[in-house]
Design an enzyme around this catalytic site. Structure first.
Site, PDB file in Angstrom:
ATOM      1  CD  GLU B  49      -2.697  -0.587   2.720  1.00  0.00           C
ATOM      2  OE1 GLU B  49      -2.744   0.555   3.226  1.00  0.00           O
ATOM      3  OE2 GLU B  49      -3.147  -1.588   3.275  1.00  0.00           O
ATOM      4  CG  ASP B  60      -3.453   7.706   8.213  1.00  0.00           C
ATOM      5  OD1 ASP B  60      -3.301   6.478   8.339  1.00  0.00           O
ATOM      6  OD2 ASP B  60      -3.720   8.257   7.133  1.00  0.00           O
TER       7      ASP B  60
END
Lengths: 403, 266
Positions: B49, B60
């Protein structure tokens, strides 16, 4: 398409999968609550007895005389905690209680929404955490102290630009972790659906009162309704009851910072392009790579790179007009209102005042003094300026300001 | 069949578990990112990824926030990342590549143009954490045309009754988030993690991968019968950061994780 979540091409639910059930649960709880007479009764009870509503619609006689147009101020600055933010907080915290949540979190820029949320949390005995950018904590030390006195924990956010946008990111991250027992009280007309709808409903009390008050005072609807726009909560509340009245001109005033041409401003609709931030699709300030740009304004409450999705829609369909006022124009208007009417407005609200005065002068030139003097304008005075005295004193001393 | 599906098929035939990594593109710069991709392929990673840095990464945690901020400051752009990947492909990179990015990056590029460019540059999948099922129609209409790039479904521990809907049109693999919240927290998986993974398994034929908070193969050992692979992001970024982003570190880490992951499943 996720139709119910949109205002034209704007709005939506751009959040993590883990929050989709939460948003759905919130929407259902909200729809039930606003149809429940017992909930509404409670909401209106606190607005009256605790917040101090209704707020006056004050005819500013001297200012009207000087600028040649009938100017009325909707006095949201007289609310408990000093701004319109509390209207929405009371509604959302009552909703949180109804949903069985024990904790609330919120983001804040200038600190007004943080203070309002901390106040509501104290009143209804809930644990409260406020996320605030490190930069804003410095600018608004007084409000930080207020929140702490009210029993809230203030979390200093150090990421990105350390301002409202980053505090909002951190509040969303925390919410994604804790949604099972925590209610996120969003302070502006932004965020994923159903938040823009909820905030609008709880702020529309502003225009429900103002519409009745202006008809009582003038026997007719106003020609113009004006409000400042950061995320746009006071503006959407001020516009709500007038959107369907096509003869009423709606004007939203964004922060032009140091001037639109300098690139240092907070006018998402003047210079922004549509994008996705904080769970919504709306006009945003962004760079050539789609990264969100820093907003600049002397007013911490307008220092936000986006705007509520319904404003983007009202702009694109032409129902409302959005203009900008610079830091200097806003500060001049702030001093003018102090001296002519004895009212110290919040710097946010001073943006609306500045454009109102400019607009009135323009109408006098365009229509002639006699006709202009018959025109009626209602301006939302969304908050009081006590929180801004440090910024104002630095500005007047020529020291500029943070950010 | 695209590269991800091809790889998943091979793994299934070999009865191997997949090891998937995440690195932020452009950290410390794009040339280094290219070397890290090639190194991870040598180390045996099954999918990488590639995080496209965004200014406001709401899904995140601190490690990837910081990594994104640094990558942007160092000049990483979407266009540059596409070109870097094209070069890596020209140099023989055959590893399946998934872009993990936020929807504003796609919108700003232009959804149709973005999807087309993914096809050209060799992007095999997209993970968009702020694009839930209800908002996917816009991008799907273009993905369905090229069929080269897959939208990887994300499932959370509280997805519950939404799971069949999320997996109905899914291809490639399923990304199961191990806990509530953001990337890079400790490996405290959600208290209902087992029944949750079982529900996902029952709802799909696709391989089920778990990510968020994983550092070593031992972290996922208790769940080895319920997952087909593990995803590591924040931990790898921290490790690389401590070692000057040396390709050898990435290669060794992948080799060891992949070995331990498949040993533990024996």
């Amino acid at each position: 398409m996720n139709q119910k979540a949109y205002y034209g091409a704007f709005g939506g639910q751009y959040v993590a999968e883990s929050l989709m059930n939460t948003l759905d649960e919130l929407d259902r709880a909200y729809e039930q609550a606003v149809r429940d007479p017992a909930f509404l009764k409670q909401y209106h009870y606190y607005l009256k007895q605790y917040v101090g509503r209704e707020t006056p619609l004050y005819f500013a006689e001297r200012l009207s005389e000087k600028y040649g147009m009938k100017l009325y101020f909707k006095r949201e600055d007289l609310n408990h905690t000093g701004a319109h933010k509390i209207n929405n907080v009371i509604g959302q915290i009552l909703l949180a209680k109804r949903m069985g949540k024990k904790k609330v979190i919120a983001e804040t820029g200038a600190g007004q929404h943080g203070v309002a949320t901390a106040t509501g949390a104290a009143l209804f005995d809930m644990e409260c955490t406020i996320f605030m950018g490190e930069e804003d904590i410095k600018r608004q030390a007084l409000n930080v102290m207020r929140m702490e006195m009210l029993g809230a924990t203030v979390v200093s956010v150090r990421s990105g630009s350390n301002t409202l946008k980053d505090a909002t990111n951190e509040a969303i991250r925390t919410w994604a972790k804790t949604a099972e027992d925590t209610f996120y009280v969003i302070g502006s007309a932004v965020g994923p659906y159903p938040y823009p709808k909820i905030v609008k409903e709880f702020q529309s009390v502003i225009s429900r009162e103002a519409k009745r008050q202006i008809v009582e005072a003038e026997g007719r609807l106003p020609d113009v309704v004006m409000a400042c726009v950061g995320g746009g909560s006071n503006a959407i509340g001020m516009f709500a009851e007038f959107i369907g009245e096509e003869d009423v001109k709606l004007i939203g005033v964004e922060a032009g910072g140091k001037g639109i041409e300098t690139g240092e401003h907070a006018s998402a609709m003047a210079k922004g392009t549509p994008g996705v931030l904080h769970g919504m699709r709306s006009y945003l300030l962004q760079d050539e790579d789609g990264n969100i740009q820093l907003a600049h304004s002397i007013s911490a409450g307008l220092d936000y790179p986006g705007v509520g999705p319904e404003h983007s829609y009202l702009r694109d369909c032409g129902r409302a007009e959005y203009v900008t006022v610079t830091d200097v124009e806003a500060m001049d208007a702030l001093m003018e209102l102090c001296r002519v009417e004895g009212i110290i407005p919040a710097i946010e609200s001073a943006h609306a005042v500045a454009y109102a005065l400019k607009y009135a002068s323009g109408q006098r030139e365009k229509l002639g003094a006699q006709k202009a003097a018959q025109q009626v304008m209602v301006i939302c005075l969304s908050g009081r300026g006590d929180k801004d005295v440090n910024t104002i004193s630095d500005y007047l001393a020529g020291k500029g300001y943070l950010n | 069949m695209n590269r991800i599906e091809e790889r998943m098929k091979q793994l299934r035939e070999k009865k191997e578990k997949a090891f998937i990594t995440y690195i932020t593109a452009g950290l410390p710069d794009l040339a280094a990112t290219k070397e890290l991709l090639l190194a991870q392929e040598r180390g045996g990673a099954d999918v990488v990824e590639l995080g496209i840095p965004f200014s406001d990464p709401i899904a995140d945690g601190p490690v990837i926030q910081e990594a994104s901020y640094r990558a942007i400051s160092n000049g990483a752009t979407v266009k540059g990342i596409f070109s870097m990947l094209e070069e890596a492909r020209a140099e023989g990179l055959s590893l399946p590549i998934v872009f993990m990015l936020y929807y504003n990056t796609v919108l700003h590029y232009g959804v149709e143009a973005f999807v087309k460019r993914c096809g050209e540059a060799g992007v095999d999948g997209l993970i968009i954490p702020d694009l839930p099922y209800e908002e996917q129609e816009e991008i799907r209409q273009f993905l369905d045309v090229t069929e080269q790039t897959i939208l990887i479904p994300l499932v959370s521990p509280v997805s519950g009754e939404r799971i069949p809907m999320l997996l109905e049109q899914a291809r490639g693999f399923v990304y199961c988030v191990s806990s509530m919240g953001v990337t890079g927290q400790s490996a405290d998986f959600h208290k209902e993690v087992e029944p949750y993974l079982r529900t996902v398994k029952d709802a799909t034929e696709l391989p089920v991968m778990m990510g968020f908070g994983i550092r070593t193969a031992a972290d996922v050992k208790p769940l080895q019968n319920l997952i087909d692979g593990a995803i590591v992001g924040s931990h790898l970024i921290r490790l690389l950061d401590e070692n000057d982003f040396a390709p050898q570190i990435a290669e060794d880490y992948c080799r060891e994780f992949k070995r331990a992951l498949n040993q533990s499943s024996l």
